[in-house]
Design an enzyme around this catalytic site. Structure first.
Site, mmCIF file in Angstrom:
data_model
loop_
_atom_site.group_PDB
_atom_site.id
_atom_site.type_symbol
_atom_site.label_atom_id
_atom_site.label_comp_id
_atom_site.label_asym_id
_atom_site.label_seq_id
_atom_site.Cartn_x
_atom_site.Cartn_y
_atom_site.Cartn_z
ATOM 1 N N LEU A 1 6.111 -0.091 -5.909
ATOM 2 C CA LEU A 1 5.985 -0.536 -7.367
ATOM 3 C C LEU A 1 6.987 0.094 -8.510
ATOM 4 O O LEU A 1 7.042 1.373 -8.098
ATOM 5 C CB LEU A 1 4.300 -0.472 -7.545
ATOM 6 C CG LEU A 1 4.202 -0.883 -9.229
ATOM 7 C CD1 LEU A 1 4.427 -2.427 -9.424
ATOM 8 C CD2 LEU A 1 2.915 -0.378 -9.503
ATOM 9 N N GLU B 1 4.321 -2.111 2.083
ATOM 10 C CA GLU B 1 3.787 -3.414 2.081
ATOM 11 C C GLU B 1 4.652 -4.792 2.238
ATOM 12 O O GLU B 1 4.362 -5.575 2.877
ATOM 13 C CB GLU B 1 3.017 -3.778 0.740
ATOM 14 C CG GLU B 1 1.722 -2.935 0.533
ATOM 15 C CD GLU B 1 1.141 -2.896 -0.834
ATOM 16 O OE1 GLU B 1 -0.089 -2.883 -0.975
ATOM 17 O OE2 GLU B 1 1.818 -2.825 -1.962
ATOM 18 N N GLU C 1 -0.431 5.994 -3.286
ATOM 19 C CA GLU C 1 -1.132 5.534 -4.520
ATOM 20 C C GLU C 1 -2.343 6.541 -4.892
ATOM 21 O O GLU C 1 -2.694 6.671 -5.994
ATOM 22 C CB GLU C 1 -1.696 4.057 -4.150
ATOM 23 C CG GLU C 1 -0.682 3.101 -4.168
ATOM 24 C CD GLU C 1 0.074 3.122 -2.930
ATOM 25 O OE1 GLU C 1 0.519 2.020 -2.960
ATOM 26 O OE2 GLU C 1 0.035 3.717 -2.218
#
Length: 268
Positions: free
Chosen positions: A72, A122, A142
């Site tokens: 991300l 992912e 994370e």
């Protein structure tokens, strides 16, 4: 030439057609280690939503620069300061993109190098085949960032390596690389050379399969694994009835019957 969207329609992705139905789709933000922002996710959705219908036979998923994908885009996330419902919808778009990949019926071979981290893992786990080189490392950081996975790690990564190892990865920030990563199932192939060249070799090979057969392999198996055993058995029989009687398979079956087809041999 296959009629897909023009490469000029993409900014965050670099699209290359190789002429045999194989496309190379590269994350094109090397200055950000190919971190996934909202625009990149939308382009992934755009390409993979129509790839099968437009005749794409196989895709090599790669990253420009030294890294596959660092996850991300945390800078964008921090600047946007999204509300809970806004970020929920961001996550749903990630799921849309990755579901289009996993269930879309076009074989996707990921050429991994450098960082395959967080959302990058992912993304890689939505591919059907993963090839890693000696520079590749996998992590789910994370837990240390104060956030939680939102792009399917709890589904696909835990399916690859097991729930306990996935929890350990995100809880401890554990990093896997080398043969250990391959042995865990994070990649099916590990190469001393270029993961990109190996992925192209595999894509060229799989593009020679019949498209309907590839569609079943790269779509139905995931669906069947979401069903109960008895429902999956029934659905598998229906799919086999369609695929195994396709007219295009007759020539290949005839070659096998006439003993002119290539035989299955152990690796030399």
């Amino acid at each position: 030439m296959i009629n897909v969207d023009s490469a000029q329609d993409y900014q965050s992705l670099a699209i290359e057609e190789r002429g045999n139905g194989v496309f190379v789709v590269s994350l094109n933000r090397p200055e950000k280690r190919n971190a996934l922002d909202a625009a990149t996710i939308e382009e992934l959705i755009s390409f993979f939503s129509t790839a099968q219908r437009k005749g794409v036979r196989a895709v090599v998923l790669a990253g420009e620069g030294d890294h596959f994908c660092a996850g991300l885009d945390l800078v964008e996330h921090w600047k946007e300061d999204r509300s809970p419902d806004e970020f929920m919808h961001v996550c749903l778009r990630w799921h849309e993109a990755f579901n289009k990949m996993e269930y879309g019926g076009v074989p996707i071979i990921a050429a991994l190098k450098g960082a395959v981290v967080g959302g990058g893992l992912e993304l890689a786990s939505a591919a059907h085949v993963r090839v890693m080189d000696q520079s590749t490392y996998f992590a789910l950081p994370e837990g240390q960032r104060g956030i939680f996975t939102g792009g399917g790690a709890t589904i696909r990564v835990s399916d690859l390596i097991g729930k306990s190892r996935m929890i350990d990865m995100i809880l401890m920030g554990r990093v896997y690389q080398g043969q250990e990563a391959a042995d865990l199932g994070l990649a099916q192939y590990i190469t001393d050379g270029s993961s990109y060249e190996k992925a192209l070799e595999l894509a060229d090979r799989v593009a020679q399969n019949l498209p309907l057969t590839n569609f079943a392999i790269c779509s139905a198996i995931s669906h069947l694994n979401n069903m109960s055993g008895v429902d999956a058995a029934y659905a598998e029989a229906v799919i086999a009835g369609v695929v195994n009687t396709q007219p295009a398979a007759r020539e290949r079956l005839e070659a096998f019957a006439n003993k002119t087809a290539a035989r299955v041999r152990p690796n030399s």
